[in-house]
Write an enzyme that holds these catalytic residues in place. Structure first.
Site, PDB file in Angstrom:
ATOM      1  N   ARG A  17     -21.447  -6.814  -8.776  1.00  0.00           N
ATOM      2  CA  ARG A  17     -22.084  -6.420  -7.336  1.00  0.00           C
ATOM      3  C   ARG A  17     -20.936  -5.732  -6.334  1.00  0.00           C
ATOM      4  O   ARG A  17     -22.038  -5.645  -5.623  1.00  0.00           O
ATOM      5  CB  ARG A  17     -22.309  -8.118  -7.067  1.00  0.00           C
ATOM      6  CG  ARG A  17     -23.491  -8.368  -7.806  1.00  0.00           C
ATOM      7  CD  ARG A  17     -23.373 -10.505  -7.715  1.00  0.00           C
ATOM      8  NE  ARG A  17     -22.952 -10.871  -8.548  1.00  0.00           N
ATOM      9  CZ  ARG A  17     -21.945 -12.257  -8.271  1.00  0.00           C
ATOM     10  NH1 ARG A  17     -23.465 -12.333  -7.739  1.00  0.00           N
ATOM     11  NH2 ARG A  17     -21.166 -12.951  -8.695  1.00  0.00           N
ATOM     12  N   THR A  81     -16.955 -18.077 -15.924  1.00  0.00           N
ATOM     13  CA  THR A  81     -16.008 -19.058 -15.447  1.00  0.00           C
ATOM     14  C   THR A  81     -15.172 -19.816 -16.058  1.00  0.00           C
ATOM     15  O   THR A  81     -14.031 -19.928 -16.269  1.00  0.00           O
ATOM     16  CB  THR A  81     -16.032 -19.437 -14.098  1.00  0.00           C
ATOM     17  OG1 THR A  81     -17.810 -20.554 -14.272  1.00  0.00           O
ATOM     18  CG2 THR A  81     -16.538 -18.287 -13.127  1.00  0.00           C
ATOM     19  N   GLU A 158     -26.632 -22.885 -11.738  1.00  0.00           N
ATOM     20  CA  GLU A 158     -27.323 -21.879 -10.902  1.00  0.00           C
ATOM     21  C   GLU A 158     -28.248 -21.347 -10.926  1.00  0.00           C
ATOM     22  O   GLU A 158     -29.196 -21.235 -11.361  1.00  0.00           O
ATOM     23  CB  GLU A 158     -26.274 -20.418 -12.010  1.00  0.00           C
ATOM     24  CG  GLU A 158     -24.889 -20.901 -12.549  1.00  0.00           C
ATOM     25  CD  GLU A 158     -24.175 -20.689 -11.105  1.00  0.00           C
ATOM     26  OE1 GLU A 158     -23.734 -19.475 -10.707  1.00  0.00           O
ATOM     27  OE2 GLU A 158     -23.590 -22.169 -11.148  1.00  0.00           O
ATOM     28  N   ARG A 336       5.022   8.732  15.137  1.00  0.00           N
ATOM     29  CA  ARG A 336       4.539   8.453  13.578  1.00  0.00           C
ATOM     30  C   ARG A 336       6.479   7.711  13.880  1.00  0.00           C
ATOM     31  O   ARG A 336       7.437   7.590  14.266  1.00  0.00           O
ATOM     32  CB  ARG A 336       5.184   9.213  12.711  1.00  0.00           C
ATOM     33  CG  ARG A 336       3.308  10.620  12.700  1.00  0.00           C
ATOM     34  CD  ARG A 336       4.484  12.355  12.500  1.00  0.00           C
ATOM     35  NE  ARG A 336       3.929  12.058  10.981  1.00  0.00           N
ATOM     36  CZ  ARG A 336       5.265  13.240  10.788  1.00  0.00           C
ATOM     37  NH1 ARG A 336       5.036  14.427  11.539  1.00  0.00           N
ATOM     38  NH2 ARG A 336       5.509  13.333   9.730  1.00  0.00           N
ATOM     39  N   ASN A 389      11.627  22.041  13.151  1.00  0.00           N
ATOM     40  CA  ASN A 389      13.135  20.766  12.559  1.00  0.00           C
ATOM     41  C   ASN A 389      13.284  21.538  11.032  1.00  0.00           C
ATOM     42  O   ASN A 389      13.858  20.726  10.322  1.00  0.00           O
ATOM     43  CB  ASN A 389      12.591  19.194  13.190  1.00  0.00           C
ATOM     44  CG  ASN A 389      10.972  19.208  12.536  1.00  0.00           C
ATOM     45  OD1 ASN A 389      10.405  19.838  12.379  1.00  0.00           O
ATOM     46  ND2 ASN A 389      11.317  18.033  11.034  1.00  0.00           N
TER      47      ASN A 389
END
Ligand code: UD1
Ligand code: MG
Length: 459
Positions: A17, A81, A158, A336, A389
């Protein structure tokens, strides 16, 4: 121990689901996976054994839990289950005690609730205890059928198999059970898959034991919210919202001002000092710590970062950075990883800083990039300064001493060092080290000398 305890967590299902590639239990709430919450709750009961039943994408679930002291039990086909718990028979078939079985999709469950169910189970000498609660809209859950006279349980049915006559029942199965072991593994062999979903339901052991005259009791949870299971994305969002509300309320109780609790996201590990203000639209994530009297936001993200007392951060993104006291950041700054700002540093708008240390009271007020640099205290880094850099292959370091003044639009070609008190003119491209107290200008930058007294300086 009087009643030895083992725990089995069911986490082999795909979670159809959810409509996701990822197994359901790996979906996260406030930065942690569903299964992690359930496993931590189980471990907090200090049982002798914790087994996690894995199946769909089992390797991913295993990886997620690699640091936890749990065993993995494979369920190769997800046949229900009951079938899932049956797979634990090889680990627990000889175990004499209580087996607590928990669905992996109920992350709000609290240790105290399970603890009290386990204790009651031991006292009352029943075959099984089922955690239940009453829901106004029991939609989707298994319904609890009680014996009218004894209030013991007769069955759990159920929703898909529910006869109309039981339609008004509001008591539901929360999906956590305590079973007597090893008899649970014998009774599991008696259940079938003759039901709407063609699965072996763990819940059917209730009816089997009840028919055999064995006692099954319900353990009713006082707080219905903590039993909420997650089967689809809407339920995921609902449960996450409930968790978030708890966290936000806890911070407010400790003196944090949260201006708009409905538009604030704070993960469980985050720490915040009193009198700090969290303005709307903020995300405080991971191991973030904010000291007292700071002002965060609006619209700021802090990930695994530390913020000192009285610092203010407006509309910025801060990831794995450390800010001292009385700093002022933003709007629109990007700090950062490995950025360290000492006390009283200002980082203004459209500034990006990476892996750099900025000394006490220094300012980078506008439109700059600073990477792999160490900037001393009392410096002013002019608008548009770029630390170049990266030469395309490697990153290089830039060192700027105390009290340096960098003119607007300077480019510092790393590796390069500027001694204390050095300065650059606007637009300088610094390719070589600059000695202390020396001003360099131009492209490439060279020491600046006044040509004639009284005349304006022009290059
Ligand atoms: C289950 C209960 C229902 C209860 C609800 C509470 C059954 C038959 N129904 O329904 O009564 O009200 O939980 O939330 O048990 N799993 C496996 N292997 C399988 C199938 C499932 O390990 O073959 C795992 C899933 O990964 C999940 C858990 O078991 O973590 C529960 O499965 P799910 O499909 O969510 O059951 P529900 O329909 O919610
Ligand atoms: Mg479920």
């Amino acid at each position: 121990m009087e009643h030895p305890l083992a725990v089995v967590i069911l986490a082999a299902g795909k979670g159809t689901r959810m409509k996701s590639k990822k197994p359901k239990v790996l979906h996260s709430l406030l930065g942690r996976s569903m299964i992690e919450y359930v496993v931590d709750t189980a471990l907090s009961l200090q049982p002798q054994f914790v087994g996690v039943v894995i199946g769909y994408e089992g390797h991913a679930v295993k990886k997620e839990l690699q640091d936890k002291p749990v065993s993995f039990i494979e369920q190769n086909e997800q046949l229900g289950t009951g079938h899932a718990l049956m797979q634990a028979a090889s680990d627990l078939g000889d175990f004499s005690g209580m087996v607590l079985c928990i669905n992996g999709d109920t992350p709000l469950l609290q240790p105290q609730t399970l603890q009290s169910m386990v204790e009651k189970h031991g006292e009352e000498k029943v075959k099984a205890s089922v955690l239940t609660t009453e829901l106004e809209t029991p939609h989707g859950y298994g319904r609890v059928i009680r014996d009218e006279n004894t209030t013991l349980l007769k069955a759990i049915i159920e929703e898909k198999d529910l006869p109309d006559e039981y339609g008004s029942i509001k008591e539901i199965n929360a999906g956590s059970y305590v079973f007597d072991s090893p008899s649970i593994f014998q009774v599991l062999r008696k259940i079938d898959n003759d039901n709407a979903q063609g699965e072996y339901y763990i819940t059917d052991v209730v009816a089997v034991w009840s028919r055999e005259g064995k006692k099954v009791r319900a353990h009713k949870a006082e707080n219905y919210q903590e039993i909420l299971g997650i089967n689809d994305r809407a339920e995921l969002a609902r449960v996450e919202k409930l968790m978030l509300k708890e966290i936000i309320n806890a911070h407010m109780r400790e003196g944090v001002r949260i201006e708009d609790p409905d538009h604030t996201y704070i993960e469980p590990q985050v720490k915040i000092g009193p009198d700090t203000v969290i303005r709307p639209g903020c995300f405080l994530q991971g191991e973030t710590e904010v000291a007292k009297e700071a002002i965060i936001g609006p619209h700021t993200t802090l990930i695994d970062s530390r913020v000192g007392a009285r610092s203010q951060i407006i509309s910025s993104y801060v990831n794995q950075a450390t800010l001292g006291q009385d700093c002022n950041v933003g709007p629109y700054a990007h700090l950062r990883p490995e950025t360290v700002l000492a006390e009283g540093v200002k980082v203004g708008d459209f500034v990006e800083i990476k892996k750099s240390t900025i000394g006490r009271g220094s300012k980078v007020p506008h439109l700059s990039y600073v990477g792999d640099a160490v900037i001393g205290p009392g410096c002013n880094i002019g608008a548009g300064t770029i630390v170049a850099n990266y030469d395309g292959k490697e990153k290089h370091k830039t060192e700027i001493g105390e009290g340096v003044f960098i003119g607007s639009n300077t480019t510092l070609i790393a590796p390069v060092k500027l001694g204390p008190g050095a300065a650059t003119g606007a637009g300088a491209v610094v390719t070589r080290d600059v000695p202390a107290n020396t001003t360099v200008v131009g492209v490439p930058a060279r020491p600046f000398e006044r040509r004639e007294k009284g005349k304006t300086d022009k290059m």
